[in-house]
Design an enzyme around this catalytic site. Structure first.
Site, PDB file in Angstrom:
ATOM      1  N   LEU A 279      14.574  37.287  27.270  1.00  0.00           N
ATOM      2  CA  LEU A 279      15.828  36.362  27.341  1.00  0.00           C
ATOM      3  C   LEU A 279      15.784  35.949  29.125  1.00  0.00           C
ATOM      4  CD1 LEU A 279      18.562  37.324  25.076  1.00  0.00           C
ATOM      5  CD2 LEU A 279      16.855  35.547  24.725  1.00  0.00           C
TER       6      LEU A 279
ATOM      7  N   THR B 274       9.056  44.746  31.456  1.00  0.00           N
ATOM      8  CA  THR B 274       9.788  45.136  30.131  1.00  0.00           C
ATOM      9  C   THR B 274       8.788  45.924  29.098  1.00  0.00           C
ATOM     10  OG1 THR B 274      11.110  44.472  28.293  1.00  0.00           O
ATOM     11  CG2 THR B 274       9.223  42.858  28.922  1.00  0.00           C
TER      12      THR B 274
ATOM     13  N   LYS C  50       7.074  50.115  31.410  1.00  0.00           N
ATOM     14  CA  LYS C  50       8.223  50.442  32.364  1.00  0.00           C
ATOM     15  C   LYS C  50       7.911  51.860  33.108  1.00  0.00           C
ATOM     16  CE  LYS C  50      12.268  48.009  30.540  1.00  0.00           C
ATOM     17  NZ  LYS C  50      13.545  47.988  30.063  1.00  0.00           N
TER      18      LYS C  50
ATOM     19  N   ASN D 145      11.620  48.363  36.112  1.00  0.00           N
ATOM     20  CA  ASN D 145      11.652  47.448  35.461  1.00  0.00           C
ATOM     21  C   ASN D 145      11.824  45.973  36.355  1.00  0.00           C
ATOM     22  OD1 ASN D 145      14.435  47.583  36.472  1.00  0.00           O
ATOM     23  ND2 ASN D 145      15.213  46.322  34.643  1.00  0.00           N
TER      24      ASN D 145
ATOM     25  N   ASP E  17      17.693  48.977  34.795  1.00  0.00           N
ATOM     26  CA  ASP E  17      18.136  49.072  33.567  1.00  0.00           C
ATOM     27  C   ASP E  17      19.440  49.943  33.239  1.00  0.00           C
ATOM     28  OD1 ASP E  17      16.447  47.301  32.283  1.00  0.00           O
ATOM     29  OD2 ASP E  17      14.933  48.935  31.588  1.00  0.00           O
TER      30      ASP E  17
ATOM     31  N   GLY F  58      15.130  57.455  21.685  1.00  0.00           N
ATOM     32  CA  GLY F  58      13.966  57.128  22.372  1.00  0.00           C
ATOM     33  C   GLY F  58      13.893  57.862  23.569  1.00  0.00           C
TER      34      GLY F  58
ATOM     35  N   ALA G  96      13.110  52.773  29.560  1.00  0.00           N
ATOM     36  CA  ALA G  96      14.761  52.292  29.282  1.00  0.00           C
ATOM     37  C   ALA G  96      15.446  53.504  28.947  1.00  0.00           C
ATOM     38  CB  ALA G  96      14.519  51.476  28.299  1.00  0.00           C
TER      39      ALA G  96
ATOM     40  N   GLY H 166      22.666  44.033  22.653  1.00  0.00           N
ATOM     41  CA  GLY H 166      21.716  44.131  24.089  1.00  0.00           C
ATOM     42  C   GLY H 166      21.760  43.496  25.191  1.00  0.00           C
TER      43      GLY H 166
END
Length: 266
Positions: A22, A69, A73, A94, A110, A134, A138, A246
């Site tokens: 986006l 992205t 990263k 990023n 981020d 994760g 990020a 997000g």
């Protein structure tokens, strides 16, 4: 968006996949509002082509910078000629500024963006017990920012236990007052649950954690922006949890991203 001409300055966002981003919409709206003759476009670059792509970026004298992205990263760190102190600390980038001589300067926003997005929605991570799915770029940036923000405990869960252990060890060294652990797919016992994986971006993806263990007292947050409501957020809502999308992570760092790319390095 401004008309693109031969004098238009270029910016890009690089990832694979790229359809979900986006940033082009947000950055281009900002450029139009500021009256700046610059445009940001998406570029799909596979892992195998990342080094060659970085070499190409160095040669583009009308390129201001790139947003980095998934999944690049961490890998882009080694392709930068210099890093901001925060990017060096976190080990991920990023955002990249192409300097006038072609060198690439990497930064990381981020973590600031994610915590800013939380606070903008009335969620203060200070004192919270946080579960993070994760251990990639990020996740690293966000867990460091959570440590800076005063989180009481951080649990890292990742498909590769070794990678989770590595991140946990770094966090323990950086934040001795924070209780850092490596966890399983069970997010119970935490105040804030965050998906920092790419699971949920594609239809049919597995859930990044055991959603059956979620409880109504938890906040469940995403870093994925498209779809707006991932399968995890839908499951969390059905379990009575407060959900956090997000997009606030991006929105809260858009101006910082633009400023990083458009300004010369100090």
């Amino acid at each position: 968006m401004n008309e693109i001409t031969g004098t238009t300055r270029l910016m890009a966002t690089i990832g694979d996949p790229i359809q979900q981003v986006l940033a082009p919409q947000e950055i281009n709206r900002l450029m139009a509002a500021r009256g700046i003759d610059a445009v940001l476009v998406p570029m799909q670059v596979p892992v195998a082509g990342l080094e060659k792509a970085a070499d190409g970026l160095r040669q583009m004298s009308n390129l201001e910078g790139v947003i980095v992205t998934v999944p690049h990263k961490n890998a882009f760190v080694a392709l930068c000629d210099e890093l901001t102190p925060e990017a060096a600390r976190v080990g991920a980038v990023n955002i990249v500024r192409r300097l006038p001589d072609g060198r690439l300067r990497g930064g990381i926003l981020d973590g600031l963006g994610f915590v800013g997005g939380l606070r903008g929605n009335g969620i203060d991570p200070a004192g919270m017990r946080v579960y993070v799915a994760g251990a990639g770029g990020a996740s690293t940036a966000i867990t460091y920012a959570l440590g800076d923000a005063g989180a009481a405990a951080i649990t890292i869960a990742n498909r590769s236990a070794a990678k989770a252990e590595e991140l946990a060890a770094r966090l323990r060294a950086e934040f001795p007052a924070v209780a850092v652990a490596v966890g399983t797919s069970d997010p119970s016992g935490h105040d804030l649950v965050i998906n920092c994986t790419s699971l949920g971006m594609r239809p049919g993806d597995a859930l990044p954690l055991d959603a059956e263990r979620l409880t109504p007292d938890q906040v469940v947050a995403e870093v994925i922006m498209k779809p707006v409501e991932t399968a995890l957020l839908v499951a969390a809502r059905n379990r009575g949890c407060r959900i956090h999308h997000g997009k606030p992570m991006l929105v809260s760092q858009i101006e910082m991203m633009a400023d990083f790319m458009l300004q010369a390095a100090p």
